[in-house]
Design a protein around this motif. Sequence first.
Motif, mmCIF file in Angstrom:
data_model
loop_
_atom_site.group_PDB
_atom_site.id
_atom_site.type_symbol
_atom_site.label_atom_id
_atom_site.label_comp_id
_atom_site.label_asym_id
_atom_site.label_seq_id
_atom_site.Cartn_x
_atom_site.Cartn_y
_atom_site.Cartn_z
ATOM 1 N N LYS A 36 30.720 39.162 31.594
ATOM 2 C CA LYS A 36 31.922 39.990 31.574
ATOM 3 C C LYS A 36 32.276 40.382 30.142
ATOM 4 C CE LYS A 36 36.773 39.955 33.091
ATOM 5 N NZ LYS A 36 37.816 39.133 33.760
ATOM 6 N N GLY A 37 32.152 39.429 29.218
ATOM 7 C CA GLY A 37 32.465 39.713 27.824
ATOM 8 C C GLY A 37 31.530 40.732 27.204
ATOM 9 N N ARG A 38 30.266 40.720 27.612
ATOM 10 C CA ARG A 38 29.285 41.687 27.098
ATOM 11 C C ARG A 38 29.274 42.973 27.910
ATOM 12 N NH1 ARG A 38 25.670 39.642 23.237
ATOM 13 N NH2 ARG A 38 26.501 37.630 22.525
ATOM 14 N N GLN A 39 30.132 43.043 28.946
ATOM 15 C CA GLN A 39 30.225 44.219 29.819
ATOM 16 C C GLN A 39 28.863 44.564 30.424
ATOM 17 O OE1 GLN A 39 32.092 47.296 27.434
ATOM 18 N NE2 GLN A 39 34.139 46.500 27.896
ATOM 19 N N LYS A 40 28.144 43.517 30.801
ATOM 20 C CA LYS A 40 26.826 43.689 31.401
ATOM 21 C C LYS A 40 26.967 43.759 32.917
ATOM 22 C CE LYS A 40 22.281 43.679 31.672
ATOM 23 N NZ LYS A 40 21.471 44.813 31.199
ATOM 24 N N PRO A 41 26.496 44.835 33.552
ATOM 25 C CA PRO A 41 26.562 44.908 35.018
ATOM 26 C C PRO A 41 25.805 43.749 35.658
ATOM 27 C CG PRO A 41 26.055 47.061 34.100
ATOM 28 C CD PRO A 41 25.950 46.076 32.967
ATOM 29 N N ALA A 42 26.432 43.099 36.597
ATOM 30 C CA ALA A 42 25.821 41.949 37.282
ATOM 31 C C ALA A 42 26.532 41.752 38.613
ATOM 32 C CB ALA A 42 25.914 40.692 36.426
ATOM 33 N N VAL A 43 26.051 40.786 39.378
ATOM 34 C CA VAL A 43 26.678 40.430 40.649
ATOM 35 C C VAL A 43 27.576 39.222 40.422
ATOM 36 C CG1 VAL A 43 26.271 39.538 42.962
ATOM 37 C CG2 VAL A 43 24.826 41.351 42.072
ATOM 38 N N HIS A 44 28.848 39.365 40.767
ATOM 39 C CA HIS A 44 29.808 38.272 40.627
ATOM 40 C C HIS A 44 30.158 37.712 42.009
ATOM 41 C CE1 HIS A 44 30.730 39.055 36.327
ATOM 42 N NE2 HIS A 44 30.355 40.282 36.653
ATOM 43 N N ARG A 45 30.558 36.465 42.025
ATOM 44 C CA ARG A 45 31.040 35.829 43.246
ATOM 45 C C ARG A 45 32.552 35.947 43.247
ATOM 46 N NH1 ARG A 45 29.219 34.766 48.337
ATOM 47 N NH2 ARG A 45 30.106 32.842 49.179
ATOM 48 N N ILE A 46 33.085 36.643 44.241
ATOM 49 C CA ILE A 46 34.524 36.894 44.260
ATOM 50 C C ILE A 46 35.163 36.303 45.513
ATOM 51 C CG2 ILE A 46 34.237 39.026 42.926
ATOM 52 C CD1 ILE A 46 34.825 40.537 45.607
ATOM 53 N N HIS A 47 36.430 35.985 45.369
ATOM 54 C CA HIS A 47 37.252 35.543 46.496
ATOM 55 C C HIS A 47 38.622 36.159 46.271
ATOM 56 C CE1 HIS A 47 39.160 32.066 48.992
ATOM 57 N NE2 HIS A 47 38.843 33.089 49.751
ATOM 58 N N GLU A 48 38.909 37.235 47.006
ATOM 59 C CA GLU A 48 40.136 37.984 46.778
ATOM 60 C C GLU A 48 41.373 37.193 47.195
ATOM 61 O OE1 GLU A 48 39.853 42.372 47.607
ATOM 62 O OE2 GLU A 48 38.119 41.687 48.783
ATOM 63 N N ASP A 49 42.504 37.550 46.587
ATOM 64 C CA ASP A 49 43.776 36.928 46.968
ATOM 65 C C ASP A 49 44.069 37.218 48.438
ATOM 66 O OD1 ASP A 49 43.946 36.170 44.368
ATOM 67 O OD2 ASP A 49 45.590 37.510 43.810
ATOM 68 N N PRO A 50 44.668 36.274 49.137
ATOM 69 C CA PRO A 50 44.946 36.486 50.569
ATOM 70 C C PRO A 50 46.062 37.502 50.781
ATOM 71 C CG PRO A 50 45.893 34.421 49.833
ATOM 72 C CD PRO A 50 45.088 34.940 48.673
ATOM 73 N N ASP A 51 46.068 38.086 51.973
ATOM 74 C CA ASP A 51 47.161 38.985 52.352
ATOM 75 C C ASP A 51 48.423 38.163 52.583
ATOM 76 O OD1 ASP A 51 45.532 41.213 52.295
ATOM 77 O OD2 ASP A 51 44.928 40.971 54.398
ATOM 78 N N PHE A 52 49.558 38.702 52.118
ATOM 79 C CA PHE A 52 50.819 37.979 52.270
ATOM 80 C C PHE A 52 51.145 37.746 53.744
ATOM 81 C CE2 PHE A 52 55.424 38.054 52.971
ATOM 82 C CZ PHE A 52 55.802 36.948 52.236
ATOM 83 N N SER A 53 50.836 38.744 54.594
ATOM 84 C CA SER A 53 51.165 38.621 56.022
ATOM 85 C C SER A 53 50.418 37.453 56.655
ATOM 86 C CB SER A 53 50.826 39.919 56.756
ATOM 87 O OG SER A 53 49.457 40.234 56.628
ATOM 88 N N LYS A 54 49.145 37.255 56.247
ATOM 89 C CA LYS A 54 48.362 36.141 56.791
ATOM 90 C C LYS A 54 48.940 34.798 56.326
ATOM 91 C CE LYS A 54 45.138 38.519 58.938
ATOM 92 N NZ LYS A 54 43.746 38.532 58.486
ATOM 93 N N LEU A 55 49.366 34.739 55.054
ATOM 94 C CA LEU A 55 49.967 33.505 54.553
ATOM 95 C C LEU A 55 51.292 33.215 55.263
ATOM 96 C CD1 LEU A 55 49.340 33.681 50.686
ATOM 97 C CD2 LEU A 55 48.243 32.180 52.354
ATOM 98 N N PHE A 56 52.040 34.277 55.576
ATOM 99 C CA PHE A 56 53.305 34.094 56.288
ATOM 100 C C PHE A 56 53.049 33.501 57.672
ATOM 101 C CE2 PHE A 56 56.569 35.694 59.224
ATOM 102 C CZ PHE A 56 57.709 35.178 58.614
ATOM 103 N N GLU A 57 52.037 34.026 58.378
ATOM 104 C CA GLU A 57 51.693 33.495 59.699
ATOM 105 C C GLU A 57 51.274 32.027 59.594
ATOM 106 O OE1 GLU A 57 48.684 35.981 61.325
ATOM 107 O OE2 GLU A 57 49.939 37.777 61.368
ATOM 108 N N PHE A 58 50.497 31.701 58.542
ATOM 109 C CA PHE A 58 50.073 30.312 58.345
ATOM 110 C C PHE A 58 51.282 29.415 58.064
ATOM 111 C CE2 PHE A 58 48.757 27.144 55.047
ATOM 112 C CZ PHE A 58 48.170 26.250 55.927
ATOM 113 N N ALA A 59 52.239 29.917 57.276
ATOM 114 C CA ALA A 59 53.436 29.129 56.975
ATOM 115 C C ALA A 59 54.217 28.817 58.248
ATOM 116 C CB ALA A 59 54.318 29.886 55.980
#
Length: 804
Positions: free
Chosen positions: A489-512
């Motif tokens: 990322k620091g060298r701005q080199k294109p690569a494949v990253h492992r991502i896990h996006e933030d959850p949707d608020f509505s889904k967290l509300f249902e879980f709560a």
Amino acid sequence: MSEDLMRDEVLKCMRSPKYRPMTGSELARFLEVPSSDRSKLRATVMELIQQGLVVEGRKSRYELRGKTGNQLTGTLRFHPKGNAWFFPTLTDDENLATGIDLKKFSRIYIGRRDCSTALDGDKVVCTIQLPSERRSKPQRGDRRVVGDEPDEEAKGKVERILERRSGRLIGTFQQKGKHSWVQCSDVAVDGPVDLVGDTTAQPGQLVVVELEQWDSRSLAPRGRILEVLGWPGDPGVDIVAIIQRNGLRTSFPEAVLEEVRGTPESPTDEEIARRSDWRKKLVITIDPADAKDHDDAIWLERSKTGWLLAVHIADVSHYVKPGTAMDKEAIERGNSTYLVDRVLPMLPPELSNGICSLKPNVDRLTKCALLDIALNGEVKKVRFFDAVIHSRAKLSYEQAQVILDGGEAPEGHEDGLEEMVREGWKMASTLRKLRFANGALDLEMPEIRIKLDENGRACGLIPVEHTSSHQLVEECMLAANEVVARLLKGRQKPAVHRIHEDPDFSKLFEFAETAKLHGYKPGDLTNRAHIQKLLDDSKGSPEEHSIKLGLLKSLKRAAYSPDAIGHYGLAKADYCHFTSPIRRYADLIVHRAMQAYLENAPKVPDRTPSQNELREISRHISDTERVSAEAESETKQLKMMEFLGRVAELEEPIVFEGLITDARPMGLFVEVPNLGIRGAVKREDLPEGRWRFEGHRGAWASYDGDLIQIGMRLPMEVIGVDRVRRFVDFRIALNPDAKISQGMPSAEGKKKSPKPAPPLLKGKPAKSSGKPAIKAAKPSKKKTFTEPKATRTPKPSATKRKRR
């Protein structure tokens, strides 16, 4: 005129702003194609149609697909409920020409009736309705799941199929008189496939059928039987059916094997001279006892300011070069697949288990990340370089755990091994403590390994414990993955990253809301600290498994992406997969991407894909990972049901600890948390006495004052198994002397010495209830496991079969 030149001329003509749709004859005249070449022109146009670049419109006039409206080319993936997601090809020029934001609409919902005759994984052309163009109400027959089609998402319809992923289906051969067919249970084809051609299959046998014709969903597809797998219940048939159904590859093409034969067993002297030499250092591997593909090895020592950690990863990029047959096959597979009885490797076994594997006592090439870690767990400095190692020890997790528990290393070990392993745990526990302090979530779930006999039948269950030795290796790999992602990322080199996006608020509300029903105060679940507090509060309680499972369902699925957006679950801003290139293609791309930034970089670094190419590769390997995970889970569940089915036939059944998850008028829903299986206790199978359903408190109550309600843990016996639905029928075991099978039964009828039956065997009420549990019945003799007699499943032709 050559075929390539004619193809270019046709596309150039159609891309002209002044072009209007033309028939074949008009196009030939416009391009001044001589009569002798007109057959070649027709073939060229047909090929462009097959590739999805050209479409045939009204009155047989041809034009570019991009000019026919919002039409995209991509891949179709079915949901278990029958609907599908369409993933546009992000590198397709015609897709880009439509002007649709492919990043925003990276997946598009397709209703069941709009899937045409496509199968899972097919390459198709879809007409897209953007959100502003969509109907407000769903059509009948869509059978969508709540949340499957968010309002801001587009919707599509399959227009035609460009290419089948495999065109193969699994089903049961059926025959009535002279008419024969295959009854399929595929998510895309839930019904009969009419047959053409002869076959040696017998009614009731599982077969592989290849589609030859399917013009409309209103008509039955036609196909030809390619392979007879055998009778349901025969050894190995169930696993092979899952492999075929998921389109997994079981063999390597000859071109790949030819490249493998030309790969040297040992590194050359010139290559060793270029690398940092670590062959005299105490580098070791810690892996499962039966592992053969050793991706990673470690070395560490205590320093004045903390620790020095070297993470050595097998240098697959030295052997597998971009564009080679091995590389093309690896990207198609995407990853290795670990089924319950076999491994389908990404790379040929000669590489995965041999040339690349970091086996002990042989020279092996690695890529190394050398981390300088402070006493508080922060990484102060890092170096990257190519290295050569000579692994000094191959420890299993169990052997490493013995050392951590104060025992001795295996005989013949080198001096310093025990000290290094123990020092490694001090470092790893510091890293782990810091990680959770930064907001990482503890979502570890129970894991079971299924033991098979010589015929491939399930004969025992072995719990897999995530011990300190597992955590030691895990923390080392997490740290290495993070620093490599930060470098790229620091060298701005294109690569494949492992991502896990933030959850949707509505889904967290249902879980709560779900957590509140269990009596918890979840707080603000947009704050990771509150989520972890909820997990900590539920630890050891009857609701622990339900709380973790509910949270997992509310989170998004981790995936691969060229965009470094971080990993929510690990609470890391930068993360990629670097540590397993033998079994994951993403790691191989990362190895190639970092070559130019090594201290001893090769003279000519490998070519890496462009950003658009990486986006397409990321989508593909995320798909292959999902398919592999589903196949792995399916084989495990299948063998679990097989084992429980055998247990149900025993005269002296095994007792498992079950958690009451719901109460309904039909009875109770039950889960065995440490096995991950679900089932039910029907009301007719409740203990003796008169019982009434009390829905307002989620319970069944007897007129004698006994109570069975949600949250209780009770001893359960298996009385029946539905292998199709993968559902188990239980009854409550009321023997007060019964001991839960904590050690898991084995084929030899032995199990670990169980602890004395805890009080909860008589029914532990939920937190919110102080009501009495059910009473125990009169004692009976203790129940032990004995292997059921080996019986061959009778052929379906000899028994009455249910039509489902």
